[in-house]
Design a protein around this motif. Structure first.
Motif, PDB file in Angstrom:
ATOM      1  N   ALA A 283      36.103  60.944  51.811  1.00 53.42           N
ATOM      2  CA  ALA A 283      35.177  59.873  52.184  1.00 53.42           C
ATOM      3  C   ALA A 283      34.236  59.543  51.032  1.00 53.42           C
ATOM      4  O   ALA A 283      33.910  58.383  50.784  1.00 53.42           O
ATOM      5  CB  ALA A 283      34.382  60.283  53.420  1.00 53.42           C
ATOM      6  N   ALA A 284      33.791  60.579  50.317  1.00 52.16           N
ATOM      7  CA  ALA A 284      32.908  60.346  49.172  1.00 52.16           C
ATOM      8  C   ALA A 284      33.620  59.557  48.079  1.00 52.16           C
ATOM      9  O   ALA A 284      33.003  58.782  47.352  1.00 52.16           O
ATOM     10  CB  ALA A 284      32.411  61.678  48.625  1.00 52.16           C
ATOM     11  N   LEU A 285      34.923  59.749  47.977  1.00 48.46           N
ATOM     12  CA  LEU A 285      35.709  59.065  46.954  1.00 48.46           C
ATOM     13  C   LEU A 285      36.186  57.681  47.391  1.00 48.46           C
ATOM     14  O   LEU A 285      36.824  56.977  46.616  1.00 48.46           O
ATOM     15  CB  LEU A 285      36.936  59.912  46.590  1.00 48.46           C
ATOM     16  CG  LEU A 285      36.678  61.088  45.638  1.00 48.46           C
ATOM     17  CD1 LEU A 285      37.850  62.054  45.665  1.00 48.46           C
ATOM     18  CD2 LEU A 285      36.444  60.573  44.225  1.00 48.46           C
ATOM     19  N   ALA A 286      35.871  57.286  48.617  1.00 51.47           N
ATOM     20  CA  ALA A 286      36.407  56.035  49.151  1.00 51.47           C
ATOM     21  C   ALA A 286      35.997  54.824  48.331  1.00 51.47           C
ATOM     22  O   ALA A 286      36.736  53.844  48.237  1.00 51.47           O
ATOM     23  CB  ALA A 286      35.973  55.856  50.605  1.00 51.47           C
ATOM     24  N   ASP A 287      34.793  54.862  47.726  1.00 54.84           N
ATOM     25  CA  ASP A 287      34.349  53.724  46.922  1.00 54.84           C
ATOM     26  C   ASP A 287      34.669  53.901  45.444  1.00 54.84           C
ATOM     27  O   ASP A 287      34.206  53.136  44.601  1.00 54.84           O
ATOM     28  CB  ASP A 287      32.844  53.492  47.106  1.00 54.84           C
ATOM     29  CG  ASP A 287      32.010  54.694  46.688  1.00 54.84           C
ATOM     30  OD1 ASP A 287      32.604  55.728  46.316  1.00 54.84           O
ATOM     31  OD2 ASP A 287      30.775  54.593  46.741  1.00 54.84           O
ATOM     32  N   GLY A 288      35.453  54.924  45.129  1.00 59.87           N
ATOM     33  CA  GLY A 288      35.909  55.098  43.763  1.00 59.87           C
ATOM     34  C   GLY A 288      34.992  55.889  42.865  1.00 59.87           C
ATOM     35  O   GLY A 288      35.278  56.039  41.676  1.00 59.87           O
ATOM     36  N   VAL A 289      33.881  56.379  43.387  1.00 59.02           N
ATOM     37  CA  VAL A 289      32.942  57.130  42.559  1.00 59.02           C
ATOM     38  C   VAL A 289      32.194  58.120  43.433  1.00 59.02           C
ATOM     39  O   VAL A 289      31.892  57.839  44.589  1.00 59.02           O
ATOM     40  CB  VAL A 289      31.944  56.195  41.845  1.00 59.02           C
ATOM     41  CG1 VAL A 289      31.103  55.426  42.832  1.00 59.02           C
ATOM     42  CG2 VAL A 289      31.055  56.981  40.885  1.00 59.02           C
ATOM     43  N   VAL A 290      31.917  59.287  42.885  1.00 59.98           N
ATOM     44  CA  VAL A 290      31.113  60.291  43.577  1.00 59.98           C
ATOM     45  C   VAL A 290      29.761  60.361  42.884  1.00 59.98           C
ATOM     46  O   VAL A 290      29.672  60.723  41.707  1.00 59.98           O
ATOM     47  CB  VAL A 290      31.797  61.677  43.549  1.00 59.98           C
ATOM     48  CG1 VAL A 290      30.922  62.702  44.274  1.00 59.98           C
ATOM     49  CG2 VAL A 290      33.165  61.608  44.198  1.00 59.98           C
TER      50      VAL A 290
END
Length: 416
Positions: A283-290
Protein backbone atom coordinates in the motif's frame (compact mmCIF):
# COMPACT_ATOMS: atom_id res chain seq x y z
CA UNK A 1 -30.25 58.30 23.71
CA UNK A 2 -30.48 54.53 24.21
CA UNK A 3 -30.50 53.51 27.86
CA UNK A 4 -27.55 51.32 28.86
CA UNK A 5 -29.94 48.67 30.16
CA UNK A 6 -31.46 48.36 26.68
CA UNK A 7 -28.16 48.18 24.78
CA UNK A 8 -26.84 44.85 23.52
CA UNK A 9 -23.27 45.74 24.40
CA UNK A 10 -20.03 45.34 22.48
CA UNK A 11 -18.63 43.02 19.84
CA UNK A 12 -14.84 42.92 20.06
CA UNK A 13 -13.34 41.56 16.86
CA UNK A 14 -9.92 40.49 15.69
CA UNK A 15 -8.91 39.12 12.30
CA UNK A 16 -5.78 37.36 11.12
CA UNK A 17 -4.97 38.04 7.49
CA UNK A 18 -2.67 37.03 4.64
CA UNK A 19 -1.10 40.49 4.64
CA UNK A 20 -1.74 44.16 5.33
CA UNK A 21 -3.62 45.41 2.27
CA UNK A 22 -7.00 44.06 1.19
CA UNK A 23 -6.74 46.27 -1.88
CA UNK A 24 -3.81 44.08 -2.94
CA UNK A 25 -5.85 40.88 -2.61
CA UNK A 26 -4.95 40.14 1.00
CA UNK A 27 -7.71 38.20 2.73
CA UNK A 28 -9.10 37.33 6.15
CA UNK A 29 -8.03 33.86 7.31
CA UNK A 30 -9.30 33.84 10.90
CA UNK A 31 -12.01 35.71 12.81
CA UNK A 32 -12.41 36.00 16.56
CA UNK A 33 -15.40 37.78 18.16
CA UNK A 34 -16.07 38.35 21.86
CA UNK A 35 -19.32 39.81 23.22
CA UNK A 36 -19.41 42.08 26.26
CA UNK A 37 -22.44 43.54 27.95
CA UNK A 38 -22.54 47.34 28.42
CA UNK A 39 -20.81 46.99 31.80
CA UNK A 40 -17.91 45.09 30.25
CA UNK A 41 -18.72 41.53 31.31
CA UNK A 42 -17.91 38.88 28.70
CA UNK A 43 -21.07 37.07 27.57
CA UNK A 44 -19.88 34.94 24.66
CA UNK A 45 -17.15 34.25 22.14
CA UNK A 46 -16.80 32.76 18.66
CA UNK A 47 -13.95 32.00 16.30
CA UNK A 48 -13.28 30.30 13.00
CA UNK A 49 -10.60 29.88 10.40
CA UNK A 50 -11.54 31.20 6.96
CA UNK A 51 -10.51 29.68 3.65
CA UNK A 52 -9.12 32.55 1.53
CA UNK A 53 -8.61 30.34 -1.53
CA UNK A 54 -5.05 31.65 -1.82
CA UNK A 55 -1.75 31.31 0.05
CA UNK A 56 -1.73 32.23 3.73
CA UNK A 57 0.95 34.89 3.73
CA UNK A 58 3.35 35.19 6.71
CA UNK A 59 2.63 31.87 8.41
CA UNK A 60 5.59 32.38 10.73
CA UNK A 61 3.58 35.23 12.28
CA UNK A 62 0.04 33.87 12.55
CA UNK A 63 0.94 30.16 12.63
CA UNK A 64 -2.09 29.06 10.59
CA UNK A 65 -1.59 26.06 8.32
CA UNK A 66 -3.14 25.27 4.97
CA UNK A 67 -3.91 21.78 6.27
CA UNK A 68 -6.33 23.38 8.75
CA UNK A 69 -7.67 26.08 6.44
CA UNK A 70 -8.74 23.61 3.76
CA UNK A 71 -11.40 22.42 6.23
CA UNK A 72 -12.57 25.97 6.92
CA UNK A 73 -15.54 27.83 5.40
CA UNK A 74 -15.05 30.65 2.92
CA UNK A 75 -16.01 34.10 4.21
CA UNK A 76 -19.18 33.99 2.14
CA UNK A 77 -20.31 30.98 4.15
CA UNK A 78 -19.94 32.78 7.48
CA UNK A 79 -20.87 36.32 6.41
CA UNK A 80 -24.38 35.98 7.83
CA UNK A 81 -23.06 34.69 11.15
CA UNK A 82 -20.52 37.51 11.40
CA UNK A 83 -23.20 40.09 10.59
CA UNK A 84 -25.49 38.67 13.28
CA UNK A 85 -22.70 38.75 15.85
CA UNK A 86 -21.91 42.40 15.10
CA UNK A 87 -25.49 43.61 14.56
CA UNK A 88 -26.77 46.12 17.13
CA UNK A 89 -23.47 46.28 19.03
CA UNK A 90 -20.64 48.77 19.31
CA UNK A 91 -17.79 47.15 17.42
CA UNK A 92 -14.40 47.34 19.08
CA UNK A 93 -10.90 46.18 18.18
CA UNK A 94 -7.28 46.98 18.86
CA UNK A 95 -6.43 49.02 15.77
CA UNK A 96 -10.07 49.14 14.74
CA UNK A 97 -9.45 50.66 11.27
CA UNK A 98 -7.32 47.66 10.28
CA UNK A 99 -9.90 45.04 11.26
CA UNK A 100 -12.86 46.97 9.85
CA UNK A 101 -11.06 47.57 6.57
CA UNK A 102 -10.61 43.83 6.08
CA UNK A 103 -14.09 42.85 7.25
CA UNK A 104 -15.70 45.52 5.08
CA UNK A 105 -13.64 44.38 2.10
CA UNK A 106 -14.71 40.75 2.61
CA UNK A 107 -18.37 41.76 2.65
CA UNK A 108 -17.73 43.96 -0.38
CA UNK A 109 -16.35 40.99 -2.32
CA UNK A 110 -19.77 39.42 -1.82
CA UNK A 111 -21.55 42.53 -3.08
CA UNK A 112 -22.70 43.44 0.43
CA UNK A 113 -22.47 46.74 2.28
CA UNK A 114 -22.19 47.13 6.04
CA UNK A 115 -22.71 50.01 8.49
CA UNK A 116 -19.23 49.47 9.94
CA UNK A 117 -17.35 52.71 10.55
CA UNK A 118 -14.24 53.68 12.47
CA UNK A 119 -16.17 56.64 13.91
CA UNK A 120 -18.90 54.39 15.30
CA UNK A 121 -16.64 51.93 17.07
CA UNK A 122 -14.17 51.85 19.96
CA UNK A 123 -10.50 51.41 19.13
CA UNK A 124 -8.67 50.18 22.21
CA UNK A 125 -5.37 51.24 20.64
CA UNK A 126 -6.51 54.85 20.17
CA UNK A 127 -8.09 55.07 23.62
CA UNK A 128 -4.89 53.75 25.21
CA UNK A 129 -3.50 57.29 24.94
CA UNK A 130 -6.21 58.34 27.42
CA UNK A 131 -6.39 55.33 29.75
CA UNK A 132 -2.81 54.02 29.46
CA UNK A 133 -0.76 57.08 28.50
CA UNK A 134 2.59 55.39 29.11
CA UNK A 135 1.78 52.19 27.21
CA UNK A 136 3.06 51.42 23.71
CA UNK A 137 0.47 51.18 20.96
CA UNK A 138 0.71 47.41 20.47
CA UNK A 139 -1.77 44.98 21.97
CA UNK A 140 0.93 43.13 23.96
CA UNK A 141 2.27 46.46 25.24
CA UNK A 142 -1.14 47.74 26.34
CA UNK A 143 -2.03 44.41 27.94
CA UNK A 144 1.24 44.37 29.86
CA UNK A 145 0.58 47.88 31.18
CA UNK A 146 -2.96 46.93 32.22
CA UNK A 147 -1.78 43.61 33.72
CA UNK A 148 -3.84 41.59 31.23
CA UNK A 149 -2.40 38.19 30.22
CA UNK A 150 -1.81 37.64 26.51
CA UNK A 151 -0.53 34.18 25.66
CA UNK A 152 -0.74 33.19 22.00
CA UNK A 153 -0.64 36.56 20.24
CA UNK A 154 -1.82 36.44 16.59
CA UNK A 155 -4.54 33.92 17.32
CA UNK A 156 -7.76 35.81 16.47
CA UNK A 157 -9.77 34.63 19.48
CA UNK A 158 -6.89 35.09 21.92
CA UNK A 159 -6.30 38.62 20.64
CA UNK A 160 -10.04 39.38 20.70
CA UNK A 161 -10.21 38.20 24.31
CA UNK A 162 -7.25 40.40 25.22
CA UNK A 163 -8.78 43.42 23.47
CA UNK A 164 -12.07 42.69 25.27
CA UNK A 165 -10.28 42.67 28.63
CA UNK A 166 -8.58 45.91 27.65
CA UNK A 167 -11.95 47.46 26.81
CA UNK A 168 -13.35 46.28 30.14
CA UNK A 169 -10.36 47.90 31.85
CA UNK A 170 -11.26 51.19 30.16
CA UNK A 171 -14.95 50.84 31.08
CA UNK A 172 -14.21 50.27 34.76
CA UNK A 173 -12.10 53.42 34.84
CA UNK A 174 -14.78 55.68 33.32
CA UNK A 175 -17.42 55.36 36.00
CA UNK A 176 -21.09 55.16 35.06
CA UNK A 177 -20.99 56.71 31.57
CA UNK A 178 -18.30 56.01 28.98
CA UNK A 179 -17.11 58.67 26.53
CA UNK A 180 -18.59 56.57 23.72
CA UNK A 181 -21.97 55.90 25.34
CA UNK A 182 -23.79 57.67 22.47
CA UNK A 183 -22.55 54.97 20.09
CA UNK A 184 -25.03 52.49 21.58
CA UNK A 185 -27.84 54.45 19.95
CA UNK A 186 -26.04 54.52 16.59
CA UNK A 187 -25.36 50.78 16.79
CA UNK A 188 -28.98 49.99 17.60
CA UNK A 189 -30.18 51.86 14.51
CA UNK A 190 -27.50 50.68 12.09
CA UNK A 191 -28.90 48.73 9.15
CA UNK A 192 -27.22 45.48 8.15
CA UNK A 193 -29.81 44.55 5.57
CA UNK A 194 -30.67 40.95 4.83
CA UNK A 195 -27.57 38.76 4.99
CA UNK A 196 -28.54 35.11 5.16
CA UNK A 197 -26.83 32.80 7.61
CA UNK A 198 -25.81 29.58 5.85
CA UNK A 199 -25.27 27.77 9.12
CA UNK A 200 -21.76 26.74 8.05
CA UNK A 201 -19.77 25.20 10.87
CA UNK A 202 -17.01 27.34 12.33
CA UNK A 203 -13.62 25.67 12.44
CA UNK A 204 -10.84 26.06 15.00
CA UNK A 205 -7.10 25.67 14.59
CA UNK A 206 -5.92 22.08 14.83
CA UNK A 207 -8.89 20.72 12.88
CA UNK A 208 -6.67 18.75 10.50
CA UNK A 209 -5.31 16.68 13.38
CA UNK A 210 -8.90 15.89 14.40
CA UNK A 211 -10.38 15.19 10.97
CA UNK A 212 -7.50 13.85 8.90
CA UNK A 213 -6.97 10.24 9.76
CA UNK A 214 -3.35 9.21 10.01
CA UNK A 215 -1.88 7.91 6.79
CA UNK A 216 -1.52 4.49 8.34
CA UNK A 217 -5.29 4.19 8.76
CA UNK A 218 -5.81 5.32 5.18
CA UNK A 219 -3.27 2.81 3.92
CA UNK A 220 -5.01 0.09 5.87
CA UNK A 221 -8.28 0.94 4.15
CA UNK A 222 -6.58 0.19 0.82
CA UNK A 223 -4.99 -3.07 1.92
CA UNK A 224 -5.99 -6.16 -0.08
CA UNK A 225 -8.22 -8.64 1.69
CA UNK A 226 -6.82 -11.98 2.75
CA UNK A 227 -9.10 -14.74 1.55
CA UNK A 228 -9.11 -17.04 4.57
CA UNK A 229 -11.99 -16.16 6.94
CA UNK A 230 -9.79 -16.81 9.98
CA UNK A 231 -7.10 -14.51 8.61
CA UNK A 232 -9.70 -11.83 7.83
CA UNK A 233 -10.97 -11.81 11.40
CA UNK A 234 -7.51 -11.69 12.92
CA UNK A 235 -6.22 -8.99 10.57
CA UNK A 236 -9.36 -6.89 11.12
CA UNK A 237 -8.70 -6.86 14.86
CA UNK A 238 -5.02 -6.19 14.24
CA UNK A 239 -5.99 -3.22 12.04
CA UNK A 240 -8.14 -1.84 14.82
CA UNK A 241 -5.41 -2.28 17.41
CA UNK A 242 -2.80 -0.52 15.28
CA UNK A 243 -4.84 2.57 14.41
CA UNK A 244 -3.26 4.45 17.34
CA UNK A 245 0.17 2.92 16.64
CA UNK A 246 0.10 1.13 19.95
CA UNK A 247 -1.07 -2.28 21.07
CA UNK A 248 -2.38 -2.06 24.61
CA UNK A 249 -2.41 -4.94 27.03
CA UNK A 250 -6.15 -5.47 26.55
CA UNK A 251 -5.74 -5.41 22.76
CA UNK A 252 -2.94 -7.94 23.04
CA UNK A 253 -5.18 -10.12 25.19
CA UNK A 254 -7.98 -9.81 22.62
CA UNK A 255 -5.64 -10.84 19.81
CA UNK A 256 -4.44 -13.85 21.77
CA UNK A 257 -8.03 -14.82 22.62
CA UNK A 258 -9.17 -14.46 19.01
CA UNK A 259 -6.22 -16.46 17.72
CA UNK A 260 -7.14 -19.20 20.16
CA UNK A 261 -10.82 -19.11 19.14
CA UNK A 262 -9.83 -19.34 15.48
CA UNK A 263 -7.45 -22.21 16.12
CA UNK A 264 -4.42 -20.22 15.00
CA UNK A 265 -1.06 -21.47 16.18
CA UNK A 266 1.88 -19.18 16.93
CA UNK A 267 3.37 -19.97 13.54
CA UNK A 268 0.05 -19.03 11.91
CA UNK A 269 -0.02 -15.68 13.71
CA UNK A 270 3.58 -14.95 12.75
CA UNK A 271 2.77 -15.71 9.11
CA UNK A 272 -0.24 -13.38 9.25
CA UNK A 273 1.93 -10.67 10.78
CA UNK A 274 4.35 -11.02 7.87
CA UNK A 275 1.45 -10.98 5.40
CA UNK A 276 0.11 -7.87 7.11
CA UNK A 277 3.46 -6.10 6.95
CA UNK A 278 3.90 -7.01 3.28
CA UNK A 279 0.41 -5.73 2.44
CA UNK A 280 1.22 -2.52 4.30
CA UNK A 281 4.41 -2.16 2.27
CA UNK A 282 2.46 -2.73 -0.96
CA UNK A 283 0.00 0.00 0.00
CA UNK A 284 2.87 2.37 0.78
CA UNK A 285 4.30 1.65 -2.66
CA UNK A 286 0.98 2.20 -4.43
CA UNK A 287 1.89 5.77 -5.42
CA UNK A 288 5.35 4.76 -6.56
CA UNK A 289 7.30 6.20 -3.65
CA UNK A 290 7.81 5.46 0.03
CA UNK A 291 8.15 8.64 2.07
CA UNK A 292 10.27 8.86 5.19
CA UNK A 293 7.08 8.96 7.24
CA UNK A 294 5.77 5.79 5.60
CA UNK A 295 9.09 4.03 6.18
CA UNK A 296 9.06 5.07 9.83
CA UNK A 297 5.54 3.70 10.17
CA UNK A 298 6.60 0.39 8.66
CA UNK A 299 9.43 0.08 11.18
CA UNK A 300 7.06 0.97 14.02
CA UNK A 301 4.52 -1.65 12.93
CA UNK A 302 7.31 -4.20 12.57
CA UNK A 303 8.22 -3.64 16.21
CA UNK A 304 4.59 -3.74 17.35
CA UNK A 305 4.08 -7.04 15.54
CA UNK A 306 7.06 -8.53 17.33
CA UNK A 307 9.08 -9.02 14.15
CA UNK A 308 12.83 -8.43 13.76
CA UNK A 309 13.64 -4.86 12.57
CA UNK A 310 15.04 -6.01 9.22
CA UNK A 311 11.61 -7.32 8.23
CA UNK A 312 10.46 -3.76 7.41
CA UNK A 313 12.97 -3.36 4.60
CA UNK A 314 12.47 -6.95 3.53
CA UNK A 315 8.73 -6.33 3.24
CA UNK A 316 9.35 -3.30 1.05
CA UNK A 317 11.74 -5.27 -1.12
CA UNK A 318 9.32 -8.15 -1.48
CA UNK A 319 6.38 -5.83 -2.19
CA UNK A 320 8.31 -3.98 -4.88
CA UNK A 321 9.30 -7.21 -6.60
CA UNK A 322 5.82 -8.67 -6.47
CA UNK A 323 3.70 -5.71 -7.48
CA UNK A 324 5.91 -2.98 -8.91
CA UNK A 325 8.68 -2.63 -11.47
CA UNK A 326 11.69 -0.49 -10.62
CA UNK A 327 10.49 2.87 -9.29
CA UNK A 328 11.20 5.89 -11.47
CA UNK A 329 12.63 8.46 -9.09
CA UNK A 330 12.08 12.16 -9.52
CA UNK A 331 15.26 14.01 -10.40
CA UNK A 332 16.12 17.60 -11.18
CA UNK A 333 18.55 18.29 -13.98
CA UNK A 334 20.58 21.43 -14.70
CA UNK A 335 18.41 23.92 -16.53
CA UNK A 336 15.13 22.66 -15.04
CA UNK A 337 12.57 25.34 -14.16
CA UNK A 338 11.60 25.75 -10.50
CA UNK A 339 9.05 28.10 -8.94
CA UNK A 340 8.81 29.48 -5.40
CA UNK A 341 5.61 30.47 -3.61
CA UNK A 342 4.68 31.71 -0.15
CA UNK A 343 6.62 33.63 2.48
CA UNK A 344 9.67 31.61 3.49
CA UNK A 345 12.40 31.91 6.05
CA UNK A 346 14.81 34.14 4.19
CA UNK A 347 13.91 36.34 1.26
CA UNK A 348 12.83 35.00 -2.13
CA UNK A 349 15.92 36.39 -3.86
CA UNK A 350 18.20 34.32 -1.62
CA UNK A 351 16.32 31.12 -2.42
CA UNK A 352 16.35 31.88 -6.14
CA UNK A 353 20.10 32.53 -5.96
CA UNK A 354 20.60 29.13 -4.32
CA UNK A 355 18.57 27.51 -7.09
CA UNK A 356 20.68 29.20 -9.77
CA UNK A 357 23.87 28.16 -8.02
CA UNK A 358 22.65 24.55 -8.14
CA UNK A 359 22.04 24.88 -11.88
CA UNK A 360 18.27 25.36 -11.88
CA UNK A 361 16.29 28.21 -13.41
CA UNK A 362 13.84 30.10 -11.15
CA UNK A 363 10.61 30.90 -12.98
CA UNK A 364 7.85 33.31 -12.02
CA UNK A 365 4.79 31.28 -13.02
CA UNK A 366 3.64 27.68 -13.18
CA UNK A 367 3.64 26.19 -16.67
CA UNK A 368 3.77 22.59 -17.82
CA UNK A 369 7.51 23.00 -18.33
CA UNK A 370 8.13 23.69 -14.64
CA UNK A 371 9.64 20.70 -12.84
CA UNK A 372 9.21 21.65 -9.18
CA UNK A 373 7.29 24.06 -6.94
CA UNK A 374 8.88 25.06 -3.64
CA UNK A 375 6.18 26.23 -1.23
CA UNK A 376 6.43 27.59 2.30
CA UNK A 377 3.47 25.32 3.10
CA UNK A 378 3.14 22.19 0.91
CA UNK A 379 -0.62 22.27 1.53
CA UNK A 380 -0.70 25.83 0.16
CA UNK A 381 -3.95 27.06 -1.39
CA UNK A 382 -2.17 29.55 -3.63
CA UNK A 383 -2.96 29.71 -7.32
CA UNK A 384 0.53 28.45 -8.10
CA UNK A 385 0.08 25.43 -5.84
CA UNK A 386 -3.34 24.57 -7.26
CA UNK A 387 -2.03 24.84 -10.80
CA UNK A 388 1.03 22.75 -9.96
CA UNK A 389 -1.19 19.99 -8.58
CA UNK A 390 -3.35 20.06 -11.71
CA UNK A 391 -0.21 19.61 -13.83
CA UNK A 392 1.21 16.91 -11.59
CA UNK A 393 4.18 19.07 -10.59
CA UNK A 394 5.71 18.04 -7.25
CA UNK A 395 5.54 20.49 -4.34
CA UNK A 396 8.23 20.49 -1.66
CA UNK A 397 9.08 22.69 1.30
CA UNK A 398 12.11 24.98 1.29
CA UNK A 399 13.85 22.65 3.75
CA UNK A 400 13.26 19.69 1.44
CA UNK A 401 14.56 21.69 -1.52
CA UNK A 402 17.64 22.65 0.47
CA UNK A 403 18.31 18.97 1.13
CA UNK A 404 17.75 18.14 -2.53
CA UNK A 405 20.35 20.58 -3.78
CA UNK A 406 22.94 19.26 -1.34
CA UNK A 407 22.35 15.56 -1.98
CA UNK A 408 24.28 13.63 -4.58
CA UNK A 409 21.97 12.94 -7.48
CA UNK A 410 19.55 15.63 -6.28
CA UNK A 411 16.67 13.25 -5.67
CA UNK A 412 13.29 14.29 -4.32
CA UNK A 413 10.98 12.32 -2.01
CA UNK A 414 8.27 12.56 -4.66
CA UNK A 415 7.86 10.60 -7.86
CA UNK A 416 7.13 11.82 -11.36
Amino acid sequence: MLRTDDALGYAVIDVETTGLRPSRHDRVIEVGIVHLDPAGAITGEWTTLVNPERDLGPQHIHGITAADVRHAPAFGEIAGSVANLLRGRIVSAHNLPFDLRFVTHEFGRLGMTTPLSDDHGVCTMSWAAHFLPDAPRTLPGCCAMADIPLNGHHDALIDARAAAELLRHYITRTGTVTPWHHLFTIASKASWGQISDTGAAWVRRGVSAERDSHFLSRILDRMPRVTQPAADSYLALLDQALIDHHISASEADALVELASDLGLQRADAERLHLDYLTALAQAALADGVVTDAERQELHLVTTLLGLPPEHADQALEQASKETHPAIARFTLEPGDLVVFTGEMDGDRQTWEARARQAGYVPHSNITKKVRLLIAADPDSLSGKARKARSYGIPIVTPDSFARMITQVGRTSPRSK
